[in-house]
Structures are given as C-alpha cells and as structure tokens.
Write an enzyme that holds these catalytic residues in place. Structure first.
Site, PDB file in Angstrom:
ATOM      1  N   HIS A  81      -0.230 -11.089 -19.454  1.00  0.00           N
ATOM      2  CA  HIS A  81       0.122  -9.683 -19.234  1.00  0.00           C
ATOM      3  C   HIS A  81       1.632  -9.471 -19.380  1.00  0.00           C
ATOM      4  CE1 HIS A  81       0.151  -5.600 -17.816  1.00  0.00           C
ATOM      5  NE2 HIS A  81       1.019  -5.913 -16.875  1.00  0.00           N
ATOM      6  N   ARG A 103       9.305  -8.223 -17.627  1.00  0.00           N
ATOM      7  CA  ARG A 103       8.570  -8.505 -16.384  1.00  0.00           C
ATOM      8  C   ARG A 103       9.106  -9.772 -15.733  1.00  0.00           C
ATOM      9  NH1 ARG A 103       5.086  -6.426 -19.954  1.00  0.00           N
ATOM     10  NH2 ARG A 103       3.741  -4.660 -19.397  1.00  0.00           N
ATOM     11  N   ASP A 105      -4.209  -3.388 -19.586  1.00  0.00           N
ATOM     12  CA  ASP A 105      -4.111  -3.669 -21.027  1.00  0.00           C
ATOM     13  C   ASP A 105      -5.399  -3.255 -21.739  1.00  0.00           C
ATOM     14  OD1 ASP A 105      -1.583  -4.863 -20.596  1.00  0.00           O
ATOM     15  OD2 ASP A 105      -2.567  -6.715 -19.954  1.00  0.00           O
ATOM     16  N   ALA A 159       0.801  -1.239   0.000  1.00  0.00           N
ATOM     17  CA  ALA A 159       0.000   0.000   0.000  1.00  0.00           C
ATOM     18  C   ALA A 159       0.827   1.280   0.000  1.00  0.00           C
ATOM     19  CB  ALA A 159      -0.927   0.003   1.215  1.00  0.00           C
ATOM     20  N   ASN A 213       9.870 -10.954  -6.797  1.00  0.00           N
ATOM     21  CA  ASN A 213       8.423 -10.843  -6.562  1.00  0.00           C
ATOM     22  C   ASN A 213       7.735 -12.178  -6.295  1.00  0.00           C
ATOM     23  OD1 ASN A 213       8.822  -8.157  -6.876  1.00  0.00           O
ATOM     24  ND2 ASN A 213       7.735  -7.950  -8.825  1.00  0.00           N
ATOM     25  N   SER A 263       0.999  -7.671  -8.858  1.00  0.00           N
ATOM     26  CA  SER A 263       2.463  -7.824  -8.882  1.00  0.00           C
ATOM     27  C   SER A 263       2.917  -8.640 -10.091  1.00  0.00           C
ATOM     28  CB  SER A 263       2.936  -8.545  -7.616  1.00  0.00           C
ATOM     29  OG  SER A 263       2.294  -8.033  -6.481  1.00  0.00           O
ATOM     30  N   ASN A 264       3.955  -8.125 -10.749  1.00  0.00           N
ATOM     31  CA  ASN A 264       4.511  -8.806 -11.931  1.00  0.00           C
ATOM     32  C   ASN A 264       5.584  -9.815 -11.564  1.00  0.00           C
ATOM     33  OD1 ASN A 264       3.279  -7.984 -14.383  1.00  0.00           O
ATOM     34  ND2 ASN A 264       4.096  -5.910 -14.044  1.00  0.00           N
ATOM     35  N   ARG A 304      -5.526   0.599 -21.816  1.00  0.00           N
ATOM     36  CA  ARG A 304      -4.649   1.118 -22.888  1.00  0.00           C
ATOM     37  C   ARG A 304      -5.290   0.896 -24.256  1.00  0.00           C
ATOM     38  NH1 ARG A 304       0.503  -1.382 -19.932  1.00  0.00           N
ATOM     39  NH2 ARG A 304       1.204   0.494 -18.871  1.00  0.00           N
ATOM     40  N   GLY A 364       4.168   2.941  -5.345  1.00  0.00           N
ATOM     41  CA  GLY A 364       3.707   3.820  -6.416  1.00  0.00           C
ATOM     42  C   GLY A 364       2.283   3.523  -6.855  1.00  0.00           C
ATOM     43  N   GLY A 403       0.296   1.378  -4.853  1.00  0.00           N
ATOM     44  CA  GLY A 403      -0.449   1.186  -3.605  1.00  0.00           C
ATOM     45  C   GLY A 403      -1.075   2.457  -3.070  1.00  0.00           C
TER      46      GLY A 403
END
Ligand code: NAD
Ligand code: LMR
Length: 333
Positions: A182, A92, A155, A13, A99, A123-124, A158, A16, A18
């Site tokens: 993704h 990613r 996605d 949280a 991650n 999360s990537n 965009r 950037g 969060g």
C-alpha cells in the site's frame, strides 16, 4: 449467520478516519459493542454517537486509568487508524518514525487483553506497520497470521471507481484485484483480471495504473496540508471490517484483498515463494477463522503486470525489513 455478539474497537477514533469509521460501525447492525480509544476527545465522540438509536453500546476511553486495556479487552475486532497522516511532499515512509511506535504500543495492548481479536491495521506505512504488528504479536506468543490484516481496501475502491469511469460499467458489478502493498509502486492493479472482464485502451493503461498507485497523493495535494484520505478510507475500512465480521458470523463467499503474512495463511506459502516476500496483499477468502485462503492470482499476469510486480516486490522488501527491524532491534532513545 450465527448470533455471535461482536465487540469492535477503533483505536485512533477521534481522528479524520476514526470518527466517520466509528459512525459507520455504530450504524452497523452487526456490532453489539463499540469501544472508541484515542489519546484525545473519545468521551466527546462517544457521547455524540451514543445518541444514535442503533444497537451498539458505545464507550469512549482515553489513556488514563488503563483506557486502552479497558477498550481492547476481549474485543472481537480492533481497527487501527491511529497515527499521523501525510502532508504534501511526504511519502508514507516519512510517517514511520512516529507511527511505528504508536502501532507497536497499541498491538502490545491487543496482545495482552484481546489475543484472539481480528486486527485491522490502517495506520501508514501499512507495508511496515503490519510487519511491526506481526513481530510484536510473535514476541508475545500470540501471533495468528489468519487474524492480522493490513487494510488495502482503499486501493481496490479507487481501482473500481477509476475503471468504472473509463469503461462506463457500474462500480457495483466490478471486481478489480489489486495486489502487493500500500504505497506508490508497491500497489499493483491487475486490470487483466477484472470481472466481468474489461478492455482498458492502450493509451489509457499507464495513466490508470499511476492513478491507482498514487490516488492517495491526489487527496493529500487537494487537502493541501490538512491531511490525507479520511472519508473514502472510513468507507473502505468499514467495508473490509464488515466482511471480516460477517465471515466470523459464518457467511460464506466473502473475498477481499488484504496485506497479510502469507506463510501463515492457507495457500499463502506458495505465493510467498513466487513473490519472494512474506507480507503481501492478495485476494483473501474470509471465514470464521479470519483469512482462510490466500488466492493465487499470479498465474495469469500480462507482461506489463509482471513488470509492475517486480518493481513492487523490490520496494516492499525494504519496507518490510524496516518494520521487522524496528521491533527486533528497537531504536535507542
Ligand atoms: P488523524 O491525525 O486525523 O487521526 C489520527 C488519530 O490518531 C488522532 O485522533 C490521534 O489523536 C490518534 N492517535 C495518535 N496517537 C495515538 C495513540 N497512541 N493511541 C490512539 N490514538 C492515537 O489522521 P487520519 O487522517 O485519521 O489518518 C490516520 C492514519 O491512517 C495515518 O497514518 C494515515 O496515513 C493512515 N491512512 C491509511 C490509509 C490506508 O489505506 N491504509 C488510508 C488513509 C489514511
Ligand atoms: C491513501 O492511500 O489515501 C492513504 O494511504 C493516505 C495517504 O497517505 O495517501
């Protein structure tokens, strides 16, 4: 809509994504309680947001004193943007080593104290972190595929924006299905299925596909080492979370693509058989139980879209396997 009370959690949280995502959830009249969890700074972010005169009761937890468990306990929806973002030149998948462990740890807590929560993974690499989440939940005996979502809404956002730019249509009237995964070539925009229908000039098609597939790179490069998309992602994450909450409260007709475990979602097994991948993003009809139907959009693909799909499936298979293996055969420390 029912007056079911909603506890939402943001894990990661203070980051950037969060922080603006927490702001949007704090502003939402659909949220009664908002718990912010991160390894740093959540007391500050929570104190700041707590002065906003919207209804959500807010708390900020750190790892000390079982903060993750306190934050996640009995949550209805847990949104996870925890983890490092890309820098220029990274894929990613380069984020996996850090991650994967972060997401695994957070899902273990969710499995223990909020086994019925809708879990939204940002999360990537999403193509791997969602399979990791599924394996952790399975191992804990609480996997409900209708409640686990990889968030691919950015996605779609965009694609809507870029199609609107080319066609002159308003984004608000456009629905642009984007399926697959993704990352790069695993992202498959279906411009032949935009509603209302649009014509993409032949000389613009390839560049438009690439822009949707590699839109994330545009932001990574522009931020020049200071991270990846955060504000557009907070918008996209909130848009998806809001739909999940509205559906949980009984609203009908809510559909948004998401990266799910297809065999566990009604209608999904047949799609998985066609694609050859169990985790895949397709438009999902949301309801009180979460993902209530996976919509098969594979029937009417153009030849160009069939080629995109083929490349996507090849890439996805490796990403999915890597995630599953991470849990089944954990790396030796
Ligand atoms: P960030 O570095 O600004 O924020 C990440 C936050 O996670 C930090 O505050 C950090 O302290 C926190 N964190 C780290 N380990 C944690 C843990 N174990 N528990 C709780 N919190 C922890 O990064 P960001 O820009 O917000 O991006 C976050 C992630 O979202 C990245 O992996 C990024 O690639 C991904 N992302 C995904 C999409 C998507 O479309 N799905 C879009 C944009 C970014
Ligand atoms: C995005 O699509 O913007 C995110 O997945 C972040 C990234 O690394 O590009």
């Amino acid at each position: 809509m029912s007056d079911k009370k909603i506890k939402a959690v943001v894990a990661g949280a203070s980051g950037g994504i969060g922080q603006p995502l927490s702001l949007l959830l704090k502003l939402s009249p659909l949220v009664d309680e908002l718990a912010l969890y991160d390894v740093v700074n959540t007391p500050g972010v929570a104190a700041d947001l707590s002065h906003i005169s919207s209804k959500a009761k807010i708390s900020g937890l750190l790892p000390a004193d079982d903060g993750a468990k306190v934050a996640f306990k009995d949550a209805d929806i847990i949104v996870i943007p925890a983890g490092i973002p890309r820098k220029p030149g990274m894929t990613r998948d380069d984020l996996f080593n850090i991650n994967a462990g972060i997401v695994k740890g957070l899902i273990e807590v969710a499995a223990e104290v909020a086994p019925n929560a809708f879990i939204l993974v940002i999360s990537n690499p999403v193509n791997s972190t969602v399979p990791i989440s599924a394996e952790v939940l399975k191992a804990k005996g609480v996997f409900n595929p209708q409640r686990l979502f990889g968030v691919t809404t950015l996605d779609i956002v965009r694609a809507e924006t870029f199609v609107a730019e080319i066609t002159g249509k308003a984004t608000s009237e456009l629905t642009v299905p984007v399926i697959g995964g993704h990352s790069g070539e695993t992202i498959v925009p279906l411009f032949s299925q935009v509603t209302p229908s649009v014509t993409i000039p032949d000389d613009k098609y390839e560049a438009l596909v690439k822009r949707v597939q590699f839109g994330g790179d545009e932001v990574v490069q522009a931020k020049n080492g200071l991270g990846s998309a955060t504000l557009s992602m907070a918008y996209a994450g909130f848009r998806f979370a809001e739909k999940v909450i509205k559906a949980a409260k009984g609203e009908k007709g809510l559909v948004e693509p998401s990266f799910v475990y297809l065999p566990g979602v009604p209608g999904g097994a047949a799609i998985a058989e066609k694609t050859g991948t169990e985790f895949f993003s397709v438009p999902i009809e949301l309801g009180v139980n979460g993902a209530e139907k996976a919509v098969d959009v594979l029937g009417d693909l153009t030849d160009k879209e069939k080629k995109l799909l083929e490349a996507a499936v090849t890439g996805l298979k490796g990403n999915i396997e890597k995630g599953v293996n991470f849990v089944k055969n954990p790396p030796q420390k």
